[in-house]
Scaffold this motif. Structure first.
Motif, PDB file in Angstrom:
ATOM      1  N   UNK A  51      -3.179 -14.054  -3.192  1.00 56.56           N
ATOM      2  CA  UNK A  51      -2.946 -12.922  -2.297  1.00 56.56           C
ATOM      3  C   UNK A  51      -2.924 -11.658  -3.142  1.00 56.56           C
ATOM      4  N   UNK A  52      -3.477 -10.567  -2.630  1.00 61.58           N
ATOM      5  CA  UNK A  52      -3.375  -9.325  -3.398  1.00 61.58           C
ATOM      6  C   UNK A  52      -1.914  -8.894  -3.518  1.00 61.58           C
TER       7      UNK A  52
ATOM      8  N   UNK B   8      -4.171  -4.418  -6.127  1.00 66.93           N
ATOM      9  CA  UNK B   8      -4.820  -5.188  -5.080  1.00 66.93           C
ATOM     10  C   UNK B   8      -6.303  -5.271  -5.326  1.00 66.93           C
ATOM     11  N   UNK B   9      -7.064  -5.420  -4.246  1.00 67.53           N
ATOM     12  CA  UNK B   9      -8.497  -5.624  -4.378  1.00 67.53           C
ATOM     13  C   UNK B   9      -9.254  -4.368  -4.012  1.00 67.53           C
TER      14      UNK B   9
ATOM     15  N   UNK C  56       0.281  -6.215  -3.528  1.00 68.23           N
ATOM     16  CA  UNK C  56       0.224  -4.807  -3.173  1.00 68.23           C
ATOM     17  C   UNK C  56       1.451  -4.026  -3.611  1.00 68.23           C
TER      18      UNK C  56
ATOM     19  N   UNK D 127      -7.418 -15.539   1.053  1.00 67.44           N
ATOM     20  CA  UNK D 127      -6.185 -15.848   0.326  1.00 67.44           C
ATOM     21  C   UNK D 127      -5.617 -17.210   0.713  1.00 67.44           C
TER      22      UNK D 127
ATOM     23  N   UNK E 143      -5.599  -4.733   1.696  1.00 67.71           N
ATOM     24  CA  UNK E 143      -6.007  -5.407   0.462  1.00 67.71           C
ATOM     25  C   UNK E 143      -5.905  -4.504  -0.766  1.00 67.71           C
ATOM     26  N   UNK E 144      -5.634  -3.232  -0.531  1.00 62.58           N
ATOM     27  CA  UNK E 144      -5.531  -2.326  -1.676  1.00 62.58           C
ATOM     28  C   UNK E 144      -4.385  -1.356  -1.462  1.00 62.58           C
ATOM     29  N   UNK E 145      -3.753  -1.004  -2.552  1.00 63.19           N
ATOM     30  CA  UNK E 145      -2.594  -0.135  -2.479  1.00 63.19           C
ATOM     31  C   UNK E 145      -2.727   0.995  -3.495  1.00 63.19           C
TER      32      UNK E 145
ATOM     33  N   UNK F  81      -1.758   2.154   1.935  1.00 60.47           N
ATOM     34  CA  UNK F  81      -2.421   0.846   1.957  1.00 60.47           C
ATOM     35  C   UNK F  81      -3.785   0.980   2.613  1.00 60.47           C
TER      36      UNK F  81
ATOM     37  N   UNK G 155       3.060   5.612  -1.070  1.00 60.35           N
ATOM     38  CA  UNK G 155       2.182   4.451  -1.080  1.00 60.35           C
ATOM     39  C   UNK G 155       1.224   4.518   0.098  1.00 60.35           C
TER      40      UNK G 155
ATOM     41  N   UNK H  99       3.743  -3.125   2.915  1.00 63.36           N
ATOM     42  CA  UNK H  99       2.696  -4.143   3.054  1.00 63.36           C
ATOM     43  C   UNK H  99       3.083  -5.190   4.098  1.00 63.36           C
TER      44      UNK H  99
END
Lengths: 266, 266
Positions: B84-85, B249-250, B87, B38, A188-190, A222, A220, A176
DNA sequence: GAGTGGTCTAGACCACAGT
DNA sequence: CTGTGGTCTAGACCACTCG
Protein backbone atom coordinates in the motif's frame (compact mmCIF):
# COMPACT_ATOMS: atom_id res chain seq x y z
CA UNK A 1 42.50 -2.42 2.20
CA UNK A 2 44.87 -5.25 2.85
CA UNK A 3 43.45 -8.70 3.29
CA UNK A 4 45.68 -9.19 6.32
CA UNK A 5 43.45 -6.66 8.05
CA UNK A 6 40.41 -8.85 7.74
CA UNK A 7 42.09 -12.17 8.35
CA UNK A 8 41.28 -11.87 12.04
CA UNK A 9 37.62 -11.89 11.14
CA UNK A 10 35.92 -14.94 9.84
CA UNK A 11 32.50 -16.00 8.76
CA UNK A 12 30.75 -19.11 10.00
CA UNK A 13 29.30 -20.96 7.04
CA UNK A 14 27.21 -23.22 9.26
CA UNK A 15 25.65 -20.40 11.22
CA UNK A 16 21.96 -19.65 10.88
CA UNK A 17 23.05 -16.08 10.26
CA UNK A 18 23.50 -15.55 6.52
CA UNK A 19 27.10 -15.34 5.33
CA UNK A 20 26.47 -12.09 3.49
CA UNK A 21 25.16 -10.56 6.69
CA UNK A 22 28.17 -11.67 8.73
CA UNK A 23 30.49 -10.33 6.07
CA UNK A 24 28.68 -7.01 5.91
CA UNK A 25 29.09 -6.68 9.67
CA UNK A 26 32.82 -7.35 9.35
CA UNK A 27 33.24 -4.44 6.97
CA UNK A 28 30.84 -2.24 8.88
CA UNK A 29 32.87 -2.78 12.04
CA UNK A 30 36.10 -2.01 10.23
CA UNK A 31 34.68 1.25 8.95
CA UNK A 32 33.23 2.36 12.27
CA UNK A 33 36.40 1.45 14.11
CA UNK A 34 38.57 3.44 11.76
CA UNK A 35 40.27 0.34 10.42
CA UNK A 36 38.95 1.33 7.04
CA UNK A 37 38.97 5.02 6.21
CA UNK A 38 36.91 7.23 3.91
CA UNK A 39 38.15 7.08 0.33
CA UNK A 40 40.08 3.87 0.88
CA UNK A 41 39.75 1.18 -1.78
CA UNK A 42 38.47 -2.22 -0.77
CA UNK A 43 40.06 -5.47 -1.83
CA UNK A 44 38.47 -6.59 -5.12
CA UNK A 45 35.38 -8.74 -4.86
CA UNK A 46 37.16 -11.75 -6.29
CA UNK A 47 39.91 -11.57 -3.70
CA UNK A 48 37.42 -11.22 -0.87
CA UNK A 49 35.54 -14.24 -2.18
CA UNK A 50 38.74 -16.27 -2.38
CA UNK A 51 39.87 -15.18 1.05
CA UNK A 52 36.66 -16.20 2.77
CA UNK A 53 36.19 -19.16 0.44
CA UNK A 54 32.73 -18.04 -0.54
CA UNK A 55 31.08 -17.17 -3.83
CA UNK A 56 31.58 -13.76 -5.36
CA UNK A 57 27.81 -13.30 -5.50
CA UNK A 58 27.69 -13.59 -1.72
CA UNK A 59 30.42 -10.97 -1.41
CA UNK A 60 28.43 -8.70 -3.70
CA UNK A 61 25.32 -9.16 -1.60
CA UNK A 62 27.29 -8.13 1.49
CA UNK A 63 28.79 -5.09 -0.18
CA UNK A 64 25.48 -4.03 -1.67
CA UNK A 65 24.02 -3.88 1.84
CA UNK A 66 26.71 -1.41 2.82
CA UNK A 67 26.30 0.52 -0.40
CA UNK A 68 22.61 0.88 0.43
CA UNK A 69 23.62 2.26 3.82
CA UNK A 70 25.97 4.76 2.19
CA UNK A 71 28.99 3.27 3.89
CA UNK A 72 30.50 2.21 0.57
CA UNK A 73 30.22 3.19 -3.04
CA UNK A 74 31.50 1.44 -6.14
CA UNK A 75 32.83 2.68 -9.44
CA UNK A 76 32.68 0.47 -12.48
CA UNK A 77 36.11 -0.63 -13.61
CA UNK A 78 37.78 0.97 -10.61
CA UNK A 79 36.73 -0.65 -7.39
CA UNK A 80 34.69 -0.29 -4.24
CA UNK A 81 35.53 2.50 -1.83
CA UNK A 82 34.68 3.64 1.66
CA UNK A 83 32.31 6.59 1.53
CA UNK A 84 32.56 9.81 3.47
CA UNK A 85 29.86 10.25 6.08
CA UNK A 86 27.27 12.71 4.74
CA UNK A 87 26.98 14.97 7.73
CA UNK A 88 25.07 17.80 6.15
CA UNK A 89 22.48 15.76 4.34
CA UNK A 90 19.76 14.75 6.75
CA UNK A 91 16.19 13.56 6.59
CA UNK A 92 13.47 14.53 8.99
CA UNK A 93 10.82 11.85 9.22
CA UNK A 94 7.18 12.41 9.95
CA UNK A 95 4.54 9.74 10.36
CA UNK A 96 0.98 10.62 11.05
CA UNK A 97 0.57 12.39 14.34
CA UNK A 98 -1.30 9.70 16.18
CA UNK A 99 1.54 7.27 15.48
CA UNK A 100 4.16 9.84 16.44
CA UNK A 101 2.48 10.48 19.74
CA UNK A 102 1.91 6.79 20.44
CA UNK A 103 5.54 6.01 19.65
CA UNK A 104 6.44 8.20 22.59
CA UNK A 105 4.24 6.26 24.94
CA UNK A 106 1.33 8.65 25.13
CA UNK A 107 -2.25 8.20 24.14
CA UNK A 108 -3.43 10.58 21.45
CA UNK A 109 -6.90 11.87 22.05
CA UNK A 110 -8.52 13.30 18.94
CA UNK A 111 -11.53 15.50 19.59
CA UNK A 112 -13.78 16.29 16.68
CA UNK A 113 -14.82 19.91 16.64
CA UNK A 114 -16.98 19.68 13.56
CA UNK A 115 -17.84 17.52 10.57
CA UNK A 116 -20.06 18.93 7.92
CA UNK A 117 -20.77 19.05 4.26
CA UNK A 118 -19.60 22.34 2.95
CA UNK A 119 -19.57 23.91 -0.47
CA UNK A 120 -16.09 24.88 -1.62
CA UNK A 121 -15.08 28.44 -0.94
CA UNK A 122 -12.19 30.25 -2.53
CA UNK A 123 -9.40 28.59 -0.57
CA UNK A 124 -10.86 25.10 -0.94
CA UNK A 125 -11.44 25.44 -4.66
CA UNK A 126 -7.86 26.54 -5.08
CA UNK A 127 -6.35 23.82 -2.95
CA UNK A 128 -8.46 21.03 -4.38
CA UNK A 129 -8.65 22.24 -7.99
CA UNK A 130 -12.42 22.15 -7.94
CA UNK A 131 -15.12 24.65 -8.79
CA UNK A 132 -16.44 26.90 -6.09
CA UNK A 133 -19.59 25.39 -4.67
CA UNK A 134 -18.54 21.75 -5.11
CA UNK A 135 -19.57 19.65 -2.15
CA UNK A 136 -16.83 18.77 0.29
CA UNK A 137 -16.57 17.15 3.66
CA UNK A 138 -15.07 19.48 6.20
CA UNK A 139 -13.45 18.05 9.32
CA UNK A 140 -11.91 20.03 12.08
CA UNK A 141 -10.32 18.58 15.17
CA UNK A 142 -7.89 18.97 18.03
CA UNK A 143 -5.50 16.22 19.06
CA UNK A 144 -4.46 16.19 22.68
CA UNK A 145 -2.30 14.02 24.87
CA UNK A 146 -2.15 14.13 28.65
CA UNK A 147 -5.02 16.59 28.60
CA UNK A 148 -2.97 19.10 26.69
CA UNK A 149 -4.00 20.22 23.23
CA UNK A 150 -1.13 19.71 20.76
CA UNK A 151 -2.41 19.91 17.21
CA UNK A 152 -5.24 21.70 15.50
CA UNK A 153 -6.35 20.25 12.19
CA UNK A 154 -8.60 21.28 9.33
CA UNK A 155 -9.34 18.85 6.51
CA UNK A 156 -11.37 18.81 3.34
CA UNK A 157 -12.33 15.81 1.26
CA UNK A 158 -13.88 16.02 -2.19
CA UNK A 159 -17.15 14.29 -1.56
CA UNK A 160 -20.05 12.76 -3.36
CA UNK A 161 -20.83 9.47 -1.68
CA UNK A 162 -23.54 9.52 0.88
CA UNK A 163 -21.97 7.38 3.46
CA UNK A 164 -22.59 7.89 7.14
CA UNK A 165 -19.71 9.02 9.31
CA UNK A 166 -19.07 6.37 11.89
CA UNK A 167 -17.66 6.80 15.35
CA UNK A 168 -15.06 4.11 14.77
CA UNK A 169 -13.47 5.73 11.77
CA UNK A 170 -12.81 8.87 13.72
CA UNK A 171 -10.28 6.89 15.68
CA UNK A 172 -8.03 7.38 12.69
CA UNK A 173 -8.74 10.89 11.54
CA UNK A 174 -5.74 11.04 9.22
CA UNK A 175 -6.40 12.68 5.91
CA UNK A 176 -5.58 9.52 3.99
CA UNK A 177 -7.99 7.44 6.03
CA UNK A 178 -10.77 9.98 5.66
CA UNK A 179 -10.12 10.24 1.93
CA UNK A 180 -10.20 6.49 1.50
CA UNK A 181 -13.45 6.21 3.42
CA UNK A 182 -15.30 9.17 2.00
CA UNK A 183 -13.57 10.31 -1.15
CA UNK A 184 -14.45 9.42 -4.70
CA UNK A 185 -10.99 8.26 -5.66
CA UNK A 186 -8.35 6.26 -3.90
CA UNK A 187 -5.39 8.48 -2.95
CA UNK A 188 -2.00 7.23 -4.14
CA UNK A 189 0.21 10.27 -3.71
CA UNK A 190 0.75 12.74 -0.94
CA UNK A 191 2.41 16.13 -0.87
CA UNK A 192 3.37 17.73 2.39
CA UNK A 193 4.66 21.22 3.01
CA UNK A 194 6.13 22.27 6.33
CA UNK A 195 6.23 25.91 7.37
CA UNK A 196 7.16 27.89 10.44
CA UNK A 197 4.44 30.29 11.45
CA UNK A 198 2.74 31.81 14.44
CA UNK A 199 -0.61 31.14 16.02
CA UNK A 200 -3.51 33.40 15.15
CA UNK A 201 -6.14 34.17 17.74
CA UNK A 202 -8.39 31.26 16.86
CA UNK A 203 -5.61 28.65 16.85
CA UNK A 204 -4.06 30.08 20.02
CA UNK A 205 -7.38 29.65 21.70
CA UNK A 206 -7.84 26.08 20.50
CA UNK A 207 -4.32 25.04 21.49
CA UNK A 208 -4.25 26.93 24.75
CA UNK A 209 -1.20 28.97 23.79
CA UNK A 210 -0.58 32.67 23.39
CA UNK A 211 -1.40 34.49 20.19
CA UNK A 212 1.69 34.71 17.95
CA UNK A 213 3.33 31.73 19.66
CA UNK A 214 5.55 29.75 17.23
CA UNK A 215 3.89 26.84 15.47
CA UNK A 216 4.66 24.35 12.73
CA UNK A 217 2.14 24.38 9.92
CA UNK A 218 1.97 21.19 7.88
CA UNK A 219 -0.19 21.14 4.78
CA UNK A 220 -1.00 17.85 3.13
CA UNK A 221 -2.57 17.35 -0.27
CA UNK A 222 -3.62 13.89 -1.43
CA UNK A 223 -3.82 12.98 -5.11
CA UNK A 224 -5.44 10.12 -6.97
CA UNK A 225 -3.71 8.20 -9.75
CA UNK A 226 -4.69 10.92 -12.22
CA UNK A 227 -2.93 13.51 -10.07
CA UNK A 228 -6.17 15.16 -9.15
CA UNK A 229 -6.36 16.40 -5.56
CA UNK A 230 -8.80 14.38 -3.49
CA UNK A 231 -8.14 15.89 -0.10
CA UNK A 232 -6.37 18.70 1.64
CA UNK A 233 -5.51 19.30 5.25
CA UNK A 234 -3.63 21.69 7.44
CA UNK A 235 -2.20 20.70 10.80
CA UNK A 236 -0.98 23.33 13.19
CA UNK A 237 1.39 21.98 15.83
CA UNK A 238 2.51 23.75 18.96
CA UNK A 239 6.09 24.89 18.51
CA UNK A 240 6.78 24.49 22.19
CA UNK A 241 5.82 20.83 22.12
CA UNK A 242 7.20 19.58 18.83
CA UNK A 243 10.60 19.38 17.24
CA UNK A 244 12.22 17.32 14.54
CA UNK A 245 15.35 15.35 15.31
CA UNK A 246 17.57 13.54 12.86
CA UNK A 247 20.88 11.73 12.95
CA UNK A 248 23.18 11.15 10.02
CA UNK A 249 26.65 9.84 9.39
CA UNK A 250 28.16 6.95 11.27
CA UNK A 251 27.37 5.69 14.70
CA UNK A 252 29.48 2.98 16.23
CA UNK A 253 26.79 0.90 17.85
CA UNK A 254 24.38 -0.86 15.58
CA UNK A 255 22.37 2.15 14.66
CA UNK A 256 18.68 1.93 14.72
CA UNK A 257 18.80 5.50 13.65
CA UNK A 258 15.18 5.25 12.60
CA UNK A 259 14.23 5.10 16.25
CA UNK A 260 16.13 8.23 17.10
CA UNK A 261 14.84 10.21 14.21
CA UNK A 262 11.66 12.04 13.52
CA UNK A 263 9.07 14.33 14.82
CA UNK A 264 9.34 14.53 18.57
CA UNK A 265 7.40 16.21 21.24
CA UNK A 266 8.51 16.78 24.74
CA UNK B 1 -1.48 -11.76 -10.47
CA UNK B 2 -2.11 -13.86 -13.54
CA UNK B 3 0.72 -14.40 -15.95
CA UNK B 4 -1.62 -13.60 -18.81
CA UNK B 5 -1.56 -10.04 -17.56
CA UNK B 6 2.13 -9.68 -18.18
CA UNK B 7 2.34 -11.64 -21.38
CA UNK B 8 1.90 -8.47 -23.36
CA UNK B 9 5.12 -7.20 -21.85
CA UNK B 10 8.42 -8.67 -22.77
CA UNK B 11 12.05 -8.14 -21.97
CA UNK B 12 14.78 -7.80 -24.54
CA UNK B 13 17.68 -10.03 -23.61
CA UNK B 14 19.99 -8.39 -26.13
CA UNK B 15 19.32 -4.86 -24.97
CA UNK B 16 22.01 -2.84 -23.28
CA UNK B 17 19.42 -2.20 -20.58
CA UNK B 18 19.74 -4.89 -17.90
CA UNK B 19 17.01 -7.51 -17.89
CA UNK B 20 16.29 -7.01 -14.20
CA UNK B 21 15.73 -3.31 -14.86
CA UNK B 22 13.36 -3.93 -17.74
CA UNK B 23 11.44 -6.42 -15.65
CA UNK B 24 11.23 -4.05 -12.69
CA UNK B 25 9.76 -1.41 -14.99
CA UNK B 26 7.15 -3.89 -16.21
CA UNK B 27 5.90 -4.47 -12.69
CA UNK B 28 6.24 -0.83 -11.74
CA UNK B 29 4.07 0.13 -14.68
CA UNK B 30 1.48 -2.49 -13.77
CA UNK B 31 1.28 -1.16 -10.24
CA UNK B 32 1.05 2.50 -11.21
CA UNK B 33 -1.54 1.75 -13.86
CA UNK B 34 -3.75 -0.13 -11.46
CA UNK B 35 -3.20 -3.42 -13.25
CA UNK B 36 -1.77 -4.71 -10.01
CA UNK B 37 -3.47 -3.61 -6.83
CA UNK B 38 -2.34 -3.16 -3.23
CA UNK B 39 -2.36 -6.45 -1.35
CA UNK B 40 -2.42 -8.54 -4.51
CA UNK B 41 -0.10 -11.53 -4.65
CA UNK B 42 2.46 -11.72 -7.42
CA UNK B 43 3.12 -14.82 -9.47
CA UNK B 44 5.84 -16.87 -7.73
CA UNK B 45 9.41 -16.06 -8.67
CA UNK B 46 9.89 -19.41 -10.36
CA UNK B 47 6.89 -18.91 -12.61
CA UNK B 48 8.02 -15.42 -13.56
CA UNK B 49 11.45 -16.78 -14.40
CA UNK B 50 9.95 -19.54 -16.55
CA UNK B 51 7.59 -17.16 -18.27
CA UNK B 52 10.29 -14.72 -19.31
CA UNK B 53 12.81 -17.52 -19.80
CA UNK B 54 15.31 -15.90 -17.47
CA UNK B 55 17.03 -17.00 -14.31
CA UNK B 56 15.26 -16.78 -11.00
CA UNK B 57 18.12 -14.72 -9.61
CA UNK B 58 17.41 -12.09 -12.23
CA UNK B 59 13.76 -12.06 -11.26
CA UNK B 60 14.77 -11.62 -7.64
CA UNK B 61 17.01 -8.71 -8.53
CA UNK B 62 14.09 -7.03 -10.30
CA UNK B 63 11.71 -7.61 -7.41
CA UNK B 64 14.23 -6.45 -4.83
CA UNK B 65 14.46 -3.12 -6.63
CA UNK B 66 10.73 -2.68 -6.18
CA UNK B 67 10.88 -3.88 -2.60
CA UNK B 68 13.50 -1.19 -1.94
CA UNK B 69 11.11 1.36 -3.40
CA UNK B 70 8.29 0.13 -1.13
CA UNK B 71 6.19 -0.91 -4.08
CA UNK B 72 6.34 -4.57 -3.09
CA UNK B 73 6.98 -6.57 0.03
CA UNK B 74 7.63 -10.27 0.45
CA UNK B 75 6.76 -12.77 3.13
CA UNK B 76 8.80 -15.91 3.50
CA UNK B 77 6.86 -19.01 2.58
CA UNK B 78 3.89 -16.96 1.39
CA UNK B 79 4.77 -14.85 -1.58
CA UNK B 80 5.43 -11.35 -2.83
CA UNK B 81 2.69 -8.76 -2.59
CA UNK B 82 1.90 -5.29 -3.81
CA UNK B 83 2.36 -2.77 -1.00
CA UNK B 84 0.00 0.00 0.00
CA UNK B 85 1.32 3.49 -0.65
CA UNK B 86 2.52 5.01 2.64
CA UNK B 87 0.87 8.37 2.41
CA UNK B 88 1.37 9.52 5.97
CA UNK B 89 5.02 8.63 6.31
CA UNK B 90 7.15 11.30 4.71
CA UNK B 91 10.72 12.47 4.88
CA UNK B 92 11.84 16.05 4.71
CA UNK B 93 15.33 16.32 3.31
CA UNK B 94 17.83 18.99 4.14
CA UNK B 95 21.26 19.40 2.61
CA UNK B 96 23.55 22.15 3.70
CA UNK B 97 22.15 25.55 2.97
CA UNK B 98 24.59 26.60 0.32
CA UNK B 99 23.67 23.51 -1.70
CA UNK B 100 19.97 24.05 -1.12
CA UNK B 101 20.20 27.60 -2.37
CA UNK B 102 22.36 26.68 -5.35
CA UNK B 103 19.98 23.88 -6.29
CA UNK B 104 17.38 26.55 -6.84
CA UNK B 105 19.55 28.50 -9.22
CA UNK B 106 20.70 31.22 -6.88
CA UNK B 107 24.12 32.14 -5.66
CA UNK B 108 24.55 31.91 -1.90
CA UNK B 109 26.59 34.72 -0.50
CA UNK B 110 27.96 33.98 2.97
CA UNK B 111 29.17 37.01 4.88
CA UNK B 112 31.33 36.42 7.89
CA UNK B 113 30.33 38.64 10.81
CA UNK B 114 33.02 37.41 13.15
CA UNK B 115 35.59 34.70 13.75
CA UNK B 116 37.35 34.57 17.04
CA UNK B 117 38.79 32.37 19.66
CA UNK B 118 36.48 32.36 22.60
CA UNK B 119 36.52 30.59 25.93
CA UNK B 120 33.47 28.42 26.47
CA UNK B 121 30.64 30.04 28.36
CA UNK B 122 27.74 28.26 29.97
CA UNK B 123 25.81 27.47 26.80
CA UNK B 124 28.87 26.33 24.88
CA UNK B 125 30.14 24.11 27.68
CA UNK B 126 26.73 22.50 27.85
CA UNK B 127 26.35 21.96 24.12
CA UNK B 128 29.89 20.72 23.56
CA UNK B 129 30.32 18.78 26.82
CA UNK B 130 33.46 20.72 27.68
CA UNK B 131 34.61 22.65 30.71
CA UNK B 132 33.85 26.33 30.93
CA UNK B 133 36.84 28.26 29.70
CA UNK B 134 37.97 25.72 27.11
CA UNK B 135 39.14 27.40 23.94
CA UNK B 136 36.71 27.35 21.02
CA UNK B 137 36.50 28.89 17.63
CA UNK B 138 33.42 31.04 17.30
CA UNK B 139 32.03 31.78 13.84
CA UNK B 140 29.05 33.90 13.09
CA UNK B 141 27.70 34.62 9.63
CA UNK B 142 24.79 35.62 7.49
CA UNK B 143 23.97 33.86 4.24
CA UNK B 144 22.22 35.92 1.61
CA UNK B 145 21.00 35.39 -1.92
CA UNK B 146 19.86 38.07 -4.31
CA UNK B 147 20.96 40.66 -1.79
CA UNK B 148 18.48 39.40 0.74
CA UNK B 149 19.65 37.95 4.05
CA UNK B 150 18.17 34.48 4.54
CA UNK B 151 20.03 32.66 7.29
CA UNK B 152 21.87 33.71 10.41
CA UNK B 153 24.36 31.22 11.77
CA UNK B 154 26.39 30.80 14.92
CA UNK B 155 28.95 28.02 15.18
CA UNK B 156 31.45 26.77 17.72
CA UNK B 157 34.29 24.36 17.14
CA UNK B 158 36.33 22.77 19.89
CA UNK B 159 39.74 24.10 19.06
CA UNK B 160 43.37 23.57 19.83
CA UNK B 161 45.23 23.62 16.57
CA UNK B 162 46.81 26.88 15.65
CA UNK B 163 45.96 26.95 12.05
CA UNK B 164 45.29 30.17 10.21
CA UNK B 165 41.79 30.79 8.90
CA UNK B 166 41.97 31.11 5.17
CA UNK B 167 39.71 33.08 2.90
CA UNK B 168 39.11 30.08 0.67
CA UNK B 169 37.73 27.84 3.35
CA UNK B 170 35.10 30.37 4.21
CA UNK B 171 33.55 29.56 0.87
CA UNK B 172 32.18 26.46 2.59
CA UNK B 173 31.28 27.65 6.06
CA UNK B 174 29.33 24.50 6.89
CA UNK B 175 29.86 23.21 10.39
CA UNK B 176 31.29 19.93 9.14
CA UNK B 177 33.83 21.68 6.93
CA UNK B 178 34.89 24.02 9.70
CA UNK B 179 35.16 21.12 12.14
CA UNK B 180 37.27 19.10 9.71
CA UNK B 181 39.60 22.01 9.10
CA UNK B 182 39.97 23.33 12.62
CA UNK B 183 38.75 20.71 15.04
CA UNK B 184 40.84 18.18 16.90
CA UNK B 185 38.83 15.16 15.82
CA UNK B 186 37.25 14.15 12.55
CA UNK B 187 33.45 14.35 12.81
CA UNK B 188 31.60 11.18 11.82
CA UNK B 189 28.11 11.77 13.19
CA UNK B 190 25.69 14.63 13.05
CA UNK B 191 22.58 15.40 15.04
CA UNK B 192 20.14 17.99 13.82
CA UNK B 193 17.14 19.40 15.62
CA UNK B 194 14.55 21.51 13.85
CA UNK B 195 12.35 23.90 15.79
CA UNK B 196 9.79 26.55 15.02
CA UNK B 197 10.53 29.79 16.78
CA UNK B 198 10.40 33.54 16.38
CA UNK B 199 13.09 36.09 15.72
CA UNK B 200 14.53 38.02 18.64
CA UNK B 201 15.63 41.60 18.20
CA UNK B 202 19.19 40.76 17.23
CA UNK B 203 18.26 38.12 14.65
CA UNK B 204 15.46 40.26 13.25
CA UNK B 205 17.97 42.97 12.68
CA UNK B 206 20.48 40.68 10.99
CA UNK B 207 17.87 39.10 8.73
CA UNK B 208 16.02 42.29 7.97
CA UNK B 209 12.71 40.99 9.29
CA UNK B 210 10.40 42.10 12.07
CA UNK B 211 10.96 41.07 15.64
CA UNK B 212 8.89 37.94 16.47
CA UNK B 213 8.63 36.96 12.81
CA UNK B 214 8.43 33.15 12.39
CA UNK B 215 11.75 31.37 11.82
CA UNK B 216 13.08 27.85 11.61
CA UNK B 217 15.85 27.14 14.08
CA UNK B 218 18.14 24.28 13.16
CA UNK B 219 20.70 23.13 15.65
CA UNK B 220 23.48 20.83 14.56
CA UNK B 221 25.90 18.95 16.76
CA UNK B 222 28.83 17.04 15.30
CA UNK B 223 30.39 14.07 17.06
CA UNK B 224 33.65 12.22 16.59
CA UNK B 225 33.92 8.44 16.55
CA UNK B 226 33.96 8.43 20.37
CA UNK B 227 30.64 10.26 20.41
CA UNK B 228 32.20 13.38 21.82
CA UNK B 229 30.83 16.64 20.45
CA UNK B 230 33.33 18.45 18.27
CA UNK B 231 31.17 21.26 17.02
CA UNK B 232 27.84 22.92 17.49
CA UNK B 233 25.92 25.35 15.36
CA UNK B 234 22.59 27.07 15.18
CA UNK B 235 21.07 28.29 11.94
CA UNK B 236 18.12 30.62 11.99
CA UNK B 237 16.19 30.67 8.72
CA UNK B 238 13.58 33.18 7.71
CA UNK B 239 10.17 31.54 7.93
CA UNK B 240 8.87 33.66 5.09
CA UNK B 241 11.58 32.38 2.74
CA UNK B 242 11.89 28.72 3.59
CA UNK B 243 9.63 25.73 3.63
CA UNK B 244 10.04 21.98 3.46
CA UNK B 245 8.29 20.02 0.76
CA UNK B 246 8.00 16.27 0.47
CA UNK B 247 6.21 13.80 -1.73
CA UNK B 248 5.35 10.22 -0.86
CA UNK B 249 3.36 7.39 -2.28
CA UNK B 250 3.10 6.58 -5.96
CA UNK B 251 3.52 8.89 -8.85
CA UNK B 252 2.82 7.69 -12.35
CA UNK B 253 5.66 9.32 -14.18
CA UNK B 254 9.16 8.19 -13.39
CA UNK B 255 9.44 9.91 -10.11
CA UNK B 256 12.57 11.82 -9.43
CA UNK B 257 10.92 12.58 -6.15
CA UNK B 258 14.29 13.63 -4.81
CA UNK B 259 14.11 16.68 -7.01
CA UNK B 260 10.76 17.69 -5.71
CA UNK B 261 11.57 17.16 -2.10
CA UNK B 262 13.47 19.14 0.45
CA UNK B 263 14.07 22.45 1.95
CA UNK B 264 12.77 25.10 -0.40
CA UNK B 265 12.80 28.79 -0.40
CA UNK B 266 10.70 31.01 -2.54
C1' DG C 1 45.92 -6.12 -21.80
C1' DA C 2 44.91 -6.76 -17.03
C1' DG C 3 41.90 -5.54 -13.39
C1' DT C 4 37.44 -4.33 -11.85
C1' DG C 5 32.54 -4.18 -10.95
C1' DG C 6 27.77 -5.27 -13.38
C1' DT C 7 24.97 -8.75 -15.05
C1' DC C 8 23.31 -13.36 -15.70
C1' DT C 9 22.81 -18.44 -15.48
C1' DA C 10 21.17 -23.05 -13.90
C1' DG C 11 21.32 -25.28 -10.69
C1' DA C 12 21.07 -26.32 -5.21
C1' DC C 13 19.44 -26.58 -0.25
C1' DC C 14 17.00 -24.37 3.40
C1' DA C 15 13.16 -22.49 6.52
C1' DC C 16 8.85 -21.27 6.59
C1' DA C 17 3.38 -21.05 5.28
C1' DG C 18 -0.59 -23.47 4.60
C1' DT C 19 -2.83 -27.87 3.50
C1' DC D 1 3.01 -32.72 2.04
C1' DT D 2 3.71 -28.77 -1.57
C1' DG D 3 4.74 -24.07 -2.52
C1' DT D 4 7.16 -20.13 -1.38
C1' DG D 5 10.91 -16.86 -0.73
C1' DG D 6 15.99 -16.64 1.27
C1' DT D 7 20.52 -18.00 0.58
C1' DC D 8 24.42 -19.75 -1.90
C1' DT D 9 27.46 -21.65 -5.56
C1' DA D 10 30.77 -21.79 -9.50
C1' DG D 11 31.00 -20.57 -13.20
C1' DA D 12 30.34 -17.03 -17.46
C1' DC D 13 30.54 -12.74 -20.43
C1' DC D 14 30.46 -7.84 -20.60
C1' DA D 15 31.87 -2.75 -20.24
C1' DC D 16 34.59 0.10 -18.13
C1' DT D 17 39.24 2.14 -16.31
C1' DC D 18 43.98 2.61 -16.40
C1' DG D 19 48.65 1.94 -17.50
Amino acid sequence: MKLSQVSANKVDKDSVIPIYYQLAKVFEKMIYSGNLNPGEKLTPENDIADHFKISRMTVRKALSELIDDDLLYSEKGKGTFVAKPRLDNVEFELQNFREEIKKRGMEPNPKLLKVKIKRANNEMSKKLHIKKGTKCLDFSLVISADNEPLIYEDKYIVYSKHKPILETELKDPSLSNLAMLHGNHYPVMSKMVLNASKADKNVANKLNIKKDAPVFVIEQTLFDSDKKPVGWGRSICRGDKFKFTSFSGWSKNNDNSKDKRGFEYE
